[in-house]
Design a protein around this motif. Sequence first.
Motif, PDB file in Angstrom:
ATOM      1  N   GLY A  32       5.057  -0.438   3.397  1.00 51.58           N
ATOM      2  CA  GLY A  32       3.693  -0.295   2.897  1.00 51.58           C
ATOM      3  C   GLY A  32       3.592  -0.575   1.416  1.00 51.58           C
ATOM      4  O   GLY A  32       2.651  -1.221   0.950  1.00 51.58           O
ATOM      5  N   GLY A  33       4.573  -0.089   0.648  1.00 53.45           N
ATOM      6  CA  GLY A  33       4.559  -0.350  -0.783  1.00 53.45           C
ATOM      7  C   GLY A  33       4.783  -1.815  -1.114  1.00 53.45           C
ATOM      8  O   GLY A  33       4.126  -2.369  -2.005  1.00 53.45           O
ATOM      9  N   LEU A  34       5.688  -2.477  -0.393  1.00 55.37           N
ATOM     10  CA  LEU A  34       5.964  -3.886  -0.675  1.00 55.37           C
ATOM     11  C   LEU A  34       4.813  -4.794  -0.272  1.00 55.37           C
ATOM     12  O   LEU A  34       4.611  -5.852  -0.875  1.00 55.37           O
ATOM     13  N   LEU A  35       4.071  -4.427   0.757  1.00 55.96           N
ATOM     14  CA  LEU A  35       2.936  -5.255   1.172  1.00 55.96           C
ATOM     15  C   LEU A  35       1.892  -5.370   0.066  1.00 55.96           C
ATOM     16  O   LEU A  35       1.149  -6.350   0.001  1.00 55.96           O
ATOM     17  N   ALA A  36       1.841  -4.374  -0.790  1.00 50.79           N
ATOM     18  CA  ALA A  36       0.909  -4.416  -1.917  1.00 50.79           C
ATOM     19  C   ALA A  36       1.529  -5.052  -3.149  1.00 50.79           C
ATOM     20  O   ALA A  36       0.929  -5.024  -4.229  1.00 50.79           O
ATOM     21  N   GLY A  37       2.703  -5.658  -2.986  1.00 47.37           N
ATOM     22  CA  GLY A  37       3.283  -6.404  -4.090  1.00 47.37           C
ATOM     23  C   GLY A  37       4.504  -5.748  -4.688  1.00 47.37           C
ATOM     24  O   GLY A  37       4.540  -4.546  -4.894  1.00 47.37           O
ATOM     25  N   ALA A  38       5.519  -6.560  -4.957  1.00 48.71           N
ATOM     26  CA  ALA A  38       6.717  -6.125  -5.665  1.00 48.71           C
ATOM     27  C   ALA A  38       6.601  -6.663  -7.090  1.00 48.71           C
ATOM     28  O   ALA A  38       6.875  -7.843  -7.334  1.00 48.71           O
ATOM     29  N   VAL A  39       6.173  -5.806  -8.006  1.00 46.79           N
ATOM     30  CA  VAL A  39       5.794  -6.261  -9.346  1.00 46.79           C
ATOM     31  C   VAL A  39       6.952  -6.952 -10.050  1.00 46.79           C
ATOM     32  O   VAL A  39       6.816  -8.084 -10.554  1.00 46.79           O
ATOM     33  N   ILE A  40       8.112  -6.305 -10.091  1.00 53.80           N
ATOM     34  CA  ILE A  40       9.247  -6.857 -10.841  1.00 53.80           C
ATOM     35  C   ILE A  40       9.756  -8.131 -10.186  1.00 53.80           C
ATOM     36  O   ILE A  40       9.974  -9.152 -10.856  1.00 53.80           O
ATOM     37  N   THR A  41       9.945  -8.096  -8.874  1.00 54.12           N
ATOM     38  CA  THR A  41      10.501  -9.260  -8.172  1.00 54.12           C
ATOM     39  C   THR A  41       9.576 -10.461  -8.274  1.00 54.12           C
ATOM     40  O   THR A  41      10.025 -11.585  -8.553  1.00 54.12           O
ATOM     41  N   GLU A  42       8.292 -10.263  -8.056  1.00 52.74           N
ATOM     42  CA  GLU A  42       7.350 -11.372  -8.128  1.00 52.74           C
ATOM     43  C   GLU A  42       7.244 -11.918  -9.551  1.00 52.74           C
ATOM     44  O   GLU A  42       7.084 -13.132  -9.738  1.00 52.74           O
ATOM     45  N   SER A  43       7.356 -11.064 -10.543  1.00 57.96           N
ATOM     46  CA  SER A  43       7.273 -11.518 -11.931  1.00 57.96           C
ATOM     47  C   SER A  43       8.502 -12.330 -12.316  1.00 57.96           C
ATOM     48  O   SER A  43       8.384 -13.379 -12.971  1.00 57.96           O
ATOM     49  N   ILE A  44       9.694 -11.887 -11.922  1.00 55.52           N
ATOM     50  CA  ILE A  44      10.924 -12.595 -12.283  1.00 55.52           C
ATOM     51  C   ILE A  44      10.997 -13.952 -11.596  1.00 55.52           C
ATOM     52  O   ILE A  44      11.349 -14.963 -12.210  1.00 55.52           O
ATOM     53  N   PHE A  45      10.652 -13.989 -10.318  1.00 60.15           N
ATOM     54  CA  PHE A  45      10.746 -15.241  -9.568  1.00 60.15           C
ATOM     55  C   PHE A  45       9.478 -16.091  -9.694  1.00 60.15           C
ATOM     56  O   PHE A  45       9.417 -17.184  -9.123  1.00 60.15           O
ATOM     57  N   GLY A  46       8.482 -15.609 -10.404  1.00 59.00           N
ATOM     58  CA  GLY A  46       7.270 -16.398 -10.611  1.00 59.00           C
ATOM     59  C   GLY A  46       6.442 -16.596  -9.364  1.00 59.00           C
ATOM     60  O   GLY A  46       5.780 -17.627  -9.221  1.00 59.00           O
ATOM     61  N   LEU A  47       6.442 -15.619  -8.469  1.00 59.71           N
ATOM     62  CA  LEU A  47       5.680 -15.724  -7.226  1.00 59.71           C
ATOM     63  C   LEU A  47       4.272 -15.179  -7.446  1.00 59.71           C
ATOM     64  O   LEU A  47       4.112 -14.056  -7.939  1.00 59.71           O
ATOM     65  N   PRO A  48       3.249 -15.922  -7.071  1.00 65.05           N
ATOM     66  CA  PRO A  48       1.860 -15.485  -7.317  1.00 65.05           C
ATOM     67  C   PRO A  48       1.355 -14.504  -6.273  1.00 65.05           C
ATOM     68  O   PRO A  48       0.392 -14.765  -5.554  1.00 65.05           O
ATOM     69  N   GLY A  49       2.011 -13.349  -6.187  1.00 58.91           N
ATOM     70  CA  GLY A  49       1.620 -12.342  -5.218  1.00 58.91           C
ATOM     71  C   GLY A  49       0.751 -11.265  -5.838  1.00 58.91           C
ATOM     72  O   GLY A  49       0.320 -11.350  -6.992  1.00 58.91           O
ATOM     73  N   ILE A  50       0.528 -10.218  -5.062  1.00 54.19           N
ATOM     74  CA  ILE A  50      -0.315  -9.125  -5.532  1.00 54.19           C
ATOM     75  C   ILE A  50       0.359  -8.361  -6.661  1.00 54.19           C
ATOM     76  O   ILE A  50      -0.301  -7.872  -7.579  1.00 54.19           O
ATOM     77  N   GLY A  51       1.685  -8.231  -6.601  1.00 57.48           N
ATOM     78  CA  GLY A  51       2.394  -7.562  -7.676  1.00 57.48           C
ATOM     79  C   GLY A  51       2.224  -8.275  -9.005  1.00 57.48           C
ATOM     80  O   GLY A  51       2.042  -7.636 -10.047  1.00 57.48           O
ATOM     81  N   ARG A  52       2.286  -9.595  -8.988  1.00 57.56           N
ATOM     82  CA  ARG A  52       2.071 -10.362 -10.211  1.00 57.56           C
ATOM     83  C   ARG A  52       0.625 -10.240 -10.678  1.00 57.56           C
ATOM     84  O   ARG A  52       0.349 -10.190 -11.887  1.00 57.56           O
ATOM     85  N   LEU A  53      -0.316 -10.192  -9.732  1.00 62.05           N
ATOM     86  CA  LEU A  53      -1.722  -9.993 -10.086  1.00 62.05           C
ATOM     87  C   LEU A  53      -1.907  -8.642 -10.769  1.00 62.05           C
ATOM     88  O   LEU A  53      -2.659  -8.535 -11.752  1.00 62.05           O
ATOM     89  N   PHE A  54      -1.237  -7.612 -10.266  1.00 65.14           N
ATOM     90  CA  PHE A  54      -1.319  -6.290 -10.874  1.00 65.14           C
ATOM     91  C   PHE A  54      -0.744  -6.312 -12.294  1.00 65.14           C
ATOM     92  O   PHE A  54      -1.322  -5.715 -13.219  1.00 65.14           O
ATOM     93  N   TYR A  55       0.380  -6.983 -12.470  1.00 66.41           N
ATOM     94  CA  TYR A  55       1.009  -7.070 -13.792  1.00 66.41           C
ATOM     95  C   TYR A  55       0.101  -7.796 -14.779  1.00 66.41           C
ATOM     96  O   TYR A  55      -0.079  -7.359 -15.922  1.00 66.41           O
ATOM     97  N   ASP A  56      -0.489  -8.907 -14.345  1.00 60.93           N
ATOM     98  CA  ASP A  56      -1.416  -9.629 -15.219  1.00 60.93           C
ATOM     99  C   ASP A  56      -2.650  -8.789 -15.527  1.00 60.93           C
ATOM    100  O   ASP A  56      -3.196  -8.847 -16.638  1.00 60.93           O
ATOM    101  N   GLY A  57      -3.098  -7.995 -14.543  1.00 63.06           N
ATOM    102  CA  GLY A  57      -4.233  -7.124 -14.784  1.00 63.06           C
ATOM    103  C   GLY A  57      -3.941  -6.068 -15.834  1.00 63.06           C
ATOM    104  O   GLY A  57      -4.801  -5.726 -16.652  1.00 63.06           O
TER     105      GLY A  57
END
Length: 328
Positions: free
Chosen positions: A263-288
């Motif tokens: 459930g937590g990962l479905l809403a985005g993995a902030v660190i992983t998505e940021s390091i690998f440059g994946l445009p997921g929800i975690g990266r959206l949260f970080y940019d927000g």
Amino acid sequence: MILYLGRRLIGVAGIMLAICAITFTIFYLLPNDPAAAACGKTCSPERLAEVQAAMGLDKPVWEQFGAYLVGIVAGRDYGTGPSAAHCGFPCLGYSYEYSLPVWDLLVDRLPVSVSLAIGASVLWLVLGLGAGVTSALRKNTAVDKILTVLSVGTASLPVYFTSIMLIWGVVRTAGLLPYPAYHKFTDNPLSWASNLLLPWIALALLYAAQYARQSRNSMIEAMSEPYIRTARAKGMPARTVTVKHGLRSGMTPILTIFGMDLGGLLAGAVITESIFGLPGIGRLFYDGLLRSDQPVILGVTLLAAFFIVVANLLVDVLYAFVDPRVRY
């Protein structure tokens, strides 16, 4: 079961309402004004007042919260006149940084996070359960000790370190895989998997260690139960005793943590998505966070809470199918 599900769904609605109220209070009563962030540094007082009116921030807090709840189920408009921005159902807010409703941003990023979460969860379940069951069946042997040391070692590695090492070793040095990027599964399944393999491994190594330790302890406890001795005494094959009786009854705690983790990962993995440059929800949260985009932060927080609550509801339902004792 129907009555049980009905009570749980009512509870889910109450939990989501409470989470919505808490997050709304936190993000909209902070000293940082979301209207000022949306307006920019060179914003004039007149323009700031217009933006506040468009975002509904010129109204009392209780009225803002009421409008927000109504928007979730019926949509709403931000501003008046020709410049009004429409936010359709379900309206989780309007991002003036992106000039788009938050729900549209979430829907656009959701396939990336879902792909990352599903692939990583399958990988860590296979690795974690495999290592845990093997350790339990070979308790206090050399295999058990080696797997235990490996589990502790991988659990000690932060995901950002593992991610950087994988990029350096697999992509830049060996050139075995392309640098991670997101490709739609429907366009090219092989490209989709190969580009997400490194993020899957980075997350799986972290989570698999926890599942290995938990499944080992659960299997050791389950295999010492009287019904296991009875099954063996009746001459059942070792595989049937281990899988059907031991592993199945030992899966209950695994399902609990799996529901929370997935459930937590479905809403985005902030660190992983940021390091690998994946445009997921975690990266959206970080940019927000960087842009002080409160509607986006609030929307991602509510989506994460929804996934976790629903995942736990599904886990409770699955208990009865995994462990027959729960039915009684």
